[in-house]
Design a protein around this motif. Structure first.
Motif, short mmCIF file in Angstrom:
data_model
loop_
_atom_site.label_atom_id
_atom_site.label_comp_id
_atom_site.label_asym_id
_atom_site.label_seq_id
_atom_site.Cartn_x
_atom_site.Cartn_y
_atom_site.Cartn_z
N HIS A 33 0.91 -1.03 -0.01
CA HIS A 33 0.09 0.05 0.19
C HIS A 33 0.98 1.35 0.15
O HIS A 33 2.00 1.38 0.83
N LEU A 66 -3.05 1.27 -3.77
CA LEU A 66 -3.63 1.39 -2.52
C LEU A 66 -4.48 0.02 -2.32
O LEU A 66 -4.83 -0.58 -3.00
N ARG A 67 -4.34 -0.40 -0.79
CA ARG A 67 -5.00 -1.60 -0.34
C ARG A 67 -5.83 -1.17 0.69
O ARG A 67 -5.73 -1.79 1.96
N TYR A 129 -6.66 -4.84 -4.27
CA TYR A 129 -6.01 -3.65 -4.39
C TYR A 129 -6.47 -2.58 -5.46
O TYR A 129 -7.44 -2.84 -6.30
#
Ligand code: BTN
Length: 249
Positions: A33, A66-67, A129
């Motif tokens: 992330h 981004l996670r 994700y």
């Protein structure tokens, strides 16, 4: 760069086909992330709906991995949130673009920024994700194709300001981090609505398999567009684009 990302997890390329493609590949391999991919130019920049994104030197081409622990239903809000982060970053330079639903930024009637959010999904359909890809035209392109001349522009030509690629990236990431943290509270939505380029205009959208004309009247909490068709009915549009009646984009 501080916050969401830092110099350690940014991959820089002078040239690549698409930072989104690379970011998706890295994400599938387990990249953390906050990993970002930045290129000076792209040879096959990807736009929404399968379009190409013209990506010459002089722009910022940034893809962020981004996670977030978010439901898939938040994807449109994430996209709108990213557009708002770009808006907020440019506001720091006294620049006031307008946001065209869902996620293009316009300045003086021409496009300066496009955003492509792509998700990676687990077998059970949950979001693994997100890649948020941002293309921002910073400087003039001496080889701009004639067919784009009336459609796109860049910050320097419109404002006289020479904003560096890294400064722009840093400001965008700072605002993106804040708006993403606050996503459940939809704090981006007030700015997104106030600076809309779409609301109040007559638009053409896809509805029930057909193109229909109507007036863009508001956004939902998920940043879907509410359109009032000419028969007086109101409908929530949550896919595709809203073309303006006189707009070729
Ligand atoms: C659009 O205008 O339709 C969206 C354009 C998104 C372009 C950005 S540039 C960085 C990232 N890499 C890509 O290939 N696309 C996005």
């Amino acid at each position: 760069m501080d916050g969401l990302t830092n110099m350690k997890n940014i991959r820089f390329f002078e040239e690549t086909d698409s930072t989104n493609r690379i970011a998706k590949e890295l994400a599938a391999q387990g990249a953390a992330h906050g990993t970002a991919v930045i290129a000076d130019r792209q040879t096959a920049g990807r736009g929404r709906l399968g379009k190409r994104f013209h990506s010459p030197e002089g722009g910022l081409y940034l893809s962020m991995i981004l996670r977030p622990a978010l439901p898939v239903s938040d994807m449109m809000a994430v996209t709108a949130c990213a557009a708002t982060a770009v808006f907020a970053a440019l506001s720091e330079y006294g620049i006031a673009p307008q946001i065209k639903w869902v996620n293009d930024l316009f300045l003086n009637g021409r496009k300066i920024c496009g955003i492509l959010c792509e998700g990676g999904f687990a077998a059970d359909g949950t979001l693994e994700y997100l890649v948020i890809g941002i293309g921002l035209n910073l400087h003039p392109d001496p080889n701009l194709p004639a067919e784009l001349a009336d459609i796109v522009t860049n910050l320097e030509s419109e404002t006289g300001q020479h904003i560096g690629r890294n400064d722009a990236a840093s400001a965008i990431l700072m605002h993106l981090e804040r708006f993403m943290e606050e996503l459940p509270a939809r704090t981006f939505l007030e700015i997104y609505t106030k600076h809309s380029y779409t609301l109040g205009k007559r638009v053409i959208v896809m509805h029930g398999g057909h193109e229909r004309e109507g007036l863009a009247i508001s956004y939902t909490e998920d940043a879907a567009l509410v359109v009032r068709f000419d028969d007086g009915t109101e409908h929530v549009i949550s896919t595709g684009t809203a073309r303006f009646l006189k707009d070729p984009t």
